[in-house]
Write an enzyme that holds these catalytic residues in place. Structure first.
Site, PDB file in Angstrom:
ATOM      1  N   ASP A  27      40.682  38.745  45.663  1.00  0.00           N
ATOM      2  CA  ASP A  27      39.605  39.607  45.142  1.00  0.00           C
ATOM      3  C   ASP A  27      38.252  38.948  45.400  1.00  0.00           C
ATOM      4  O   ASP A  27      37.201  39.531  45.114  1.00  0.00           O
ATOM      5  CB  ASP A  27      39.820  39.965  43.662  1.00  0.00           C
ATOM      6  N   SER A  28      38.267  37.746  45.995  1.00  0.00           N
ATOM      7  CA  SER A  28      37.039  37.141  46.510  1.00  0.00           C
ATOM      8  C   SER A  28      36.382  38.077  47.519  1.00  0.00           C
ATOM      9  O   SER A  28      35.209  37.908  47.847  1.00  0.00           O
ATOM     10  CB  SER A  28      37.346  35.794  47.179  1.00  0.00           C
ATOM     11  N   ASP A  30      45.758  39.988  45.552  1.00  0.00           N
ATOM     12  CA  ASP A  30      45.246  39.723  44.206  1.00  0.00           C
ATOM     13  C   ASP A  30      45.257  41.005  43.378  1.00  0.00           C
ATOM     14  O   ASP A  30      44.910  42.078  43.881  1.00  0.00           O
ATOM     15  CB  ASP A  30      43.786  39.241  44.293  1.00  0.00           C
ATOM     16  N   LYS A  61      49.182  38.252  43.126  1.00  0.00           N
ATOM     17  CA  LYS A  61      48.668  37.096  42.383  1.00  0.00           C
ATOM     18  C   LYS A  61      47.843  37.603  41.220  1.00  0.00           C
ATOM     19  O   LYS A  61      47.086  38.580  41.375  1.00  0.00           O
ATOM     20  CB  LYS A  61      47.816  36.193  43.286  1.00  0.00           C
ATOM     21  N   GLU A 117      45.583  36.199  37.534  1.00  0.00           N
ATOM     22  CA  GLU A 117      44.948  35.036  36.902  1.00  0.00           C
ATOM     23  C   GLU A 117      45.345  34.937  35.435  1.00  0.00           C
ATOM     24  O   GLU A 117      45.460  35.961  34.748  1.00  0.00           O
ATOM     25  CB  GLU A 117      43.418  35.165  37.008  1.00  0.00           C
ATOM     26  N   GLU A 121      42.942  26.133  40.576  1.00  0.00           N
ATOM     27  CA  GLU A 121      41.575  26.187  41.105  1.00  0.00           C
ATOM     28  C   GLU A 121      40.634  25.304  40.283  1.00  0.00           C
ATOM     29  O   GLU A 121      40.585  25.414  39.048  1.00  0.00           O
ATOM     30  CB  GLU A 121      41.062  27.640  41.109  1.00  0.00           C
TER      31      GLU A 121
HETATM   32  O1  KIV Z   1      40.274  35.584  45.443  1.00  0.00           O
HETATM   33  C1  KIV Z   1      40.563  34.547  46.061  1.00  0.00           C
HETATM   34  O2  KIV Z   1      40.241  34.364  47.236  1.00  0.00           O
HETATM   35  C2  KIV Z   1      41.323  33.521  45.349  1.00  0.00           C
HETATM   36  C3  KIV Z   1      41.382  32.161  45.975  1.00  0.00           C
HETATM   37  C4  KIV Z   1      40.082  31.500  45.841  1.00  0.00           C
HETATM   38  C5  KIV Z   1      42.491  31.368  45.410  1.00  0.00           C
HETATM   39  O3  KIV Z   1      41.822  33.780  44.311  1.00  0.00           O
END
Ligand code: KIV
Length: 275
Positions: free
Chosen positions: A44-45, A83, A113, A115, A182
């Site tokens: 989600d970056s 994510d 993934k 959090e 992280e």
């Molecule tokens: O969103 C992302 O790119 C991430 C990584 C920084 C692990 O969660």
């Protein structure tokens, strides 16, 4: 060989280091895949590096599905992890399963993934029960940026360090096949890595982790809004792109581009017949 959640777990047993990079589009995914990277994370970056938001909180399920589907067409060998965006799973266990399912069905992800630690263990358990592999993510969890008071290193004090260790054990027990650490001090990340049987994937967590992940725009020096200490720049692609764009602009304004070899030919007597 196609990498899966199972090969991730096997790698830890064999002591093989895992590599993971982000990608958000077909072209980049293909390059990352062809480089032999074990897993591609549609992070989600993307909210920051692709969409220009200040943080990841505005990213939607539709954003994630759109980018994940594009990446899936370029990722042949790499495990494709998507994510779960902010508020797609925090709201309830039911929402977590439904939205994880959408990332698999519509985005063609092979794992998701999310959090969080103890507070998301029920969510992890339910998603895994629905046969979707889950990668956990603890330490600095960017979706909690407002609660954490910024992008800061986590787990420095005794209480915070113990909590992170407990969270790593808890997400493993809940069924996660891997856990991202992280912005965690190296010594704590190494301790967590030894304490769990699933691979730890570090970002700003030192070399003691079982694998590493980076945002590709960071490691290629393409994104300049933020420069985390943990990033190594493997190439100066941002500078090369700017140079190429400027050279193109110069040649267009001087009439040097396109040259003869970039043009199409025809029988020019036809032109003379036109009125
Ligand atoms: O969103 C992302 O790119 C991430 C990584 C920084 C692990 O969660």
């Amino acid at each position: 060989m196609k990498h899966t959640a199972i090969t991730f777990k096997d790698a830890k047993q064999k002591g093989e280091k895992l590599s993971m990079l982000t990608a958000y589009d077909y072209t980049t995914a293909k390059l990352v895949d062809e480089a032999g990277i074990h897993a591609i994370l549609v992070g989600d970056s993307l909210g920051m590096v692709m969409l220009g938001y200040e943080n990841t909180c505005s990213v939607t399920m539709e954003d994630m599905i759109h980018h994940c589907a594009a990446v899936s067409r370029g990722a042949k060998q790499a495990l494709l992890i998507a994510d779960m965006p902010f508020m797609s799973y925090q709201t309830s266990v039911y929402d977590a399963v439904v939205n994880a399912g959408r990332l698999v069905k519509e985005g063609h992800a092979q794992a998701v993934k999310l959090e969080g630690g103890l507070e998301v263990c029920d969510h992890i358990r339910a998603i895994v029960r629905a046969s979707i592999p889950v990668c956990a993510h603890i330490g600095l969890t960017p979706q909690s940026v407002h609660a954490l008071g910024g992008f800061k290193v986590q787990g420095k004090g005794e209480e915070a360090a113990q909590r992170l260790l407990d969270e790593a054990r808890a997400v493993e027990e809940a069924g996660a096949f891997a856990v991202v650490l992280e912005c965690v001090p190296q010594a704590l990340a190494s301790k967590i890595t030894q304490a769990v049987h699933i691979p730890t994937i570090g970002i700003g967590a030192g070399a003691g982790c079982d694998g590493q992940v980076l945002v590709y725009q960071d490691m290629l020096a393409m994104y300049s809004d933020m420069a985390p200490k943990f990033v190594k720049q493997y190439a100066q692609i941002g500078a090369q792109m700017k140079e190429a764009f400027a050279a193109y602009k110069k040649e267009v304004s001087e009439g040097a581009f396109p040259a003869q070899e970039h043009t199409f030919k025809m029988d020019e007597t036809i032109i003379d017949k036109l009125y």
